[in-house]
Design an enzyme around this catalytic site. Structure first.
Site, mmCIF file in Angstrom:
data_model
loop_
_atom_site.group_PDB
_atom_site.id
_atom_site.type_symbol
_atom_site.label_atom_id
_atom_site.label_comp_id
_atom_site.label_asym_id
_atom_site.label_seq_id
_atom_site.Cartn_x
_atom_site.Cartn_y
_atom_site.Cartn_z
ATOM 1 N N SER A 50 -30.436 70.883 55.461
ATOM 2 C CA SER A 50 -31.729 70.827 54.351
ATOM 3 C C SER A 50 -32.519 72.171 54.764
ATOM 4 O O SER A 50 -32.205 72.867 55.648
ATOM 5 C CB SER A 50 -32.522 69.658 54.995
ATOM 6 N N ASP A 82 -29.350 71.814 51.097
ATOM 7 C CA ASP A 82 -29.646 70.364 50.562
ATOM 8 C C ASP A 82 -31.190 70.440 50.053
ATOM 9 O O ASP A 82 -31.984 70.840 50.742
ATOM 10 C CB ASP A 82 -29.769 69.215 51.358
ATOM 11 N N GLU A 135 -30.646 68.644 39.920
ATOM 12 C CA GLU A 135 -31.046 67.290 39.901
ATOM 13 C C GLU A 135 -31.885 66.901 38.937
ATOM 14 O O GLU A 135 -32.726 67.707 38.353
ATOM 15 C CB GLU A 135 -31.710 66.721 41.266
ATOM 16 N N HIS A 181 -33.691 58.175 49.465
ATOM 17 C CA HIS A 181 -33.557 58.529 50.706
ATOM 18 C C HIS A 181 -34.192 57.680 51.697
ATOM 19 O O HIS A 181 -35.323 57.046 51.524
ATOM 20 C CB HIS A 181 -34.286 60.136 50.566
ATOM 21 N N GLY A 217 -27.170 57.773 50.726
ATOM 22 C CA GLY A 217 -25.960 56.998 50.964
ATOM 23 C C GLY A 217 -26.460 56.127 52.198
ATOM 24 O O GLY A 217 -25.966 55.086 52.272
ATOM 25 N N THR A 218 -27.270 56.498 53.025
ATOM 26 C CA THR A 218 -27.635 55.521 54.355
ATOM 27 C C THR A 218 -28.131 54.157 53.817
ATOM 28 O O THR A 218 -29.123 54.126 52.851
ATOM 29 C CB THR A 218 -28.839 56.317 54.948
ATOM 30 N N ASN A 237 -23.838 61.598 49.642
ATOM 31 C CA ASN A 237 -24.647 62.245 50.645
ATOM 32 C C ASN A 237 -25.445 61.300 51.859
ATOM 33 O O ASN A 237 -25.663 59.838 51.279
ATOM 34 C CB ASN A 237 -26.046 62.738 49.985
ATOM 35 N N VAL A 238 -24.988 61.530 53.094
ATOM 36 C CA VAL A 238 -25.605 60.681 54.118
ATOM 37 C C VAL A 238 -26.380 61.684 55.133
ATOM 38 O O VAL A 238 -25.592 62.523 55.592
ATOM 39 C CB VAL A 238 -24.486 59.922 54.798
HETATM 40 P P1 13P Z 1 -29.933 59.419 53.106
HETATM 41 O O1 13P Z 1 -31.050 60.097 54.006
HETATM 42 O O2 13P Z 1 -30.449 58.209 52.437
HETATM 43 O O3 13P Z 1 -28.781 59.040 53.699
HETATM 44 O O4 13P Z 1 -29.975 60.395 51.818
HETATM 45 C C1 13P Z 1 -29.099 61.295 52.053
HETATM 46 C C2 13P Z 1 -29.187 62.399 50.911
HETATM 47 O O5 13P Z 1 -29.216 62.113 49.665
HETATM 48 C C3 13P Z 1 -29.514 64.131 51.335
HETATM 49 O O6 13P Z 1 -29.605 64.693 49.774
#
Ligand code: 13P
Length: 291
Positions: A50, A82, A135, A181, A217-218, A237-238
């Site tokens: 990021s 990111d 996006e 997120h 993803g988390t 993405n995680v």
């Molecule tokens: P999370 O932090 O929910 O896993 O999301 C990751 C993400 O989309 C990063 O761009």
């Protein structure tokens, strides 16, 4: 061969109906752990940094470590910036050697999102084989400096997705579909799988043109993740889960070894935790053995 853009590996993923894991790192130990796991699993990999960690270490340092690790790796690896909300920072990271750049102008008015995304696409494509992620709609939650309240989040309209992709020329596309997120408040978050499928059908139904990205993803269950891949997610993405894995590992290690002063052992504990998390996701996403 090992240093590649996200676009290349995502075309293969979209065709092969699996997703490439895209894992956010905040330091070099985590980057090594992610790379080692992907090599062990023979999985294509997207390393994500990021804006804050990219600025903290500096894009040149991150890119140099990435290139050193990727050059000798027997798998394709991409380094992705990111959620940059700054066109200039995307350009700086592209110059430094990142291979996929995400300009996140999704909070801007539609025409301004298009203008900024187009500028990054034009710049990156002029440098060679770099790809750009854009996006549309907004993903709620917190990812680094990007904060979107739940009631501010907007899903991506399929018709607008086509217009956006055509006018910006983005290589890969992240439509907002209700994922978020951070940590979900419920076990069954409201994710619009059909919307993702519809967007995928419109953009990629007659052959893959613009592979799709799933953010947030988390906390998603294995079943959700598999369905998102089925619907067209080719990059998954995680981020938050890796941060939790790392911080929990440090806390556990230090709590159990309060009298020890050996940072190397903390690094080993961090690597083990990250490897567990990344390995689990690679298996779920179906990318093991694809590199
Ligand atoms: P999370 O932090 O929910 O896993 O999301 C990751 C993400 O989309 C990063 O761009």
């Amino acid at each position: 061969m090992s240093i590649v853009s996200a676009k290349e590996m995502m075309f293969e993923a979209a065709e092969g109906k699996y997703a490439v894991g895209a894992f956010n790192i905040t330091n070099i130990i985590q980057m090594e752990a992610v790379v080692e796991t992907a090599i062990e699993k023979r999985a294509p990999l997207i390393i994500q940094a990021s804006v804050t960690p990219s600025k903290f270490l500096g894009p040149k340092v991150i890119a140099a470590v990435y290139r050193t690790l990727a050059e000798t790796a027997p798998i394709p690896i991409c380094l992705h910036l990111d959620h940059s909300t700054s066109v200039d920072f995307c350009k700086e990271c592209a110059d430094a050697g990142y291979t996929n750049l995400m300009i996140d102008a999704s909070k801007q008015e539609y025409e301004e999102n298009i203008r900024q995304t187009r500028e990054v696409v034009d710049y990156c494509h002029s440098l060679g084989a770099l790809s750009v992620e854009g996006e549309l709609g907004t993903v709620s939650g917190v990812e680094d400096q990007v904060v979107v309240a739940e009631d501010e989040a907007q899903l991506c309209s399929p018709a607008q997705a086509v217009d956006f992709v055509e006018r910006t020329g983005v290589d890969i596309f992240a439509p907002a579909i209700g994922t978020a997120h951070g940590v979900y408040k419920t076990k069954n978050p409201k994710v619009d799988f059909e919307r993702l499928g519809e967007i995928n059908q419109i953009l990629n139904g007659n052959g893959i043109k613009t592979p799709l990205v799933v953010h947030g993803g988390t906390g998603l269950s294995k079943e959700y993740a598999i369905k998102l891949v089925e619907m067209g997610g080719a990059k998954f993405n995680v981020s938050t889960e890796l941060k939790h894995s790392m911080i929990d590992a440090v806390y556990t290690y230090i709590s159990a070894n309060r009298d020890e002063y050996n940072p190397g052992k903390i690094d080993i504990a961090i690597k083990a935790a990250i490897r567990g998390t990344v390995g689990r996701w690679i298996d779920i996403l179906g990318s093991a053995g694809k590199a």
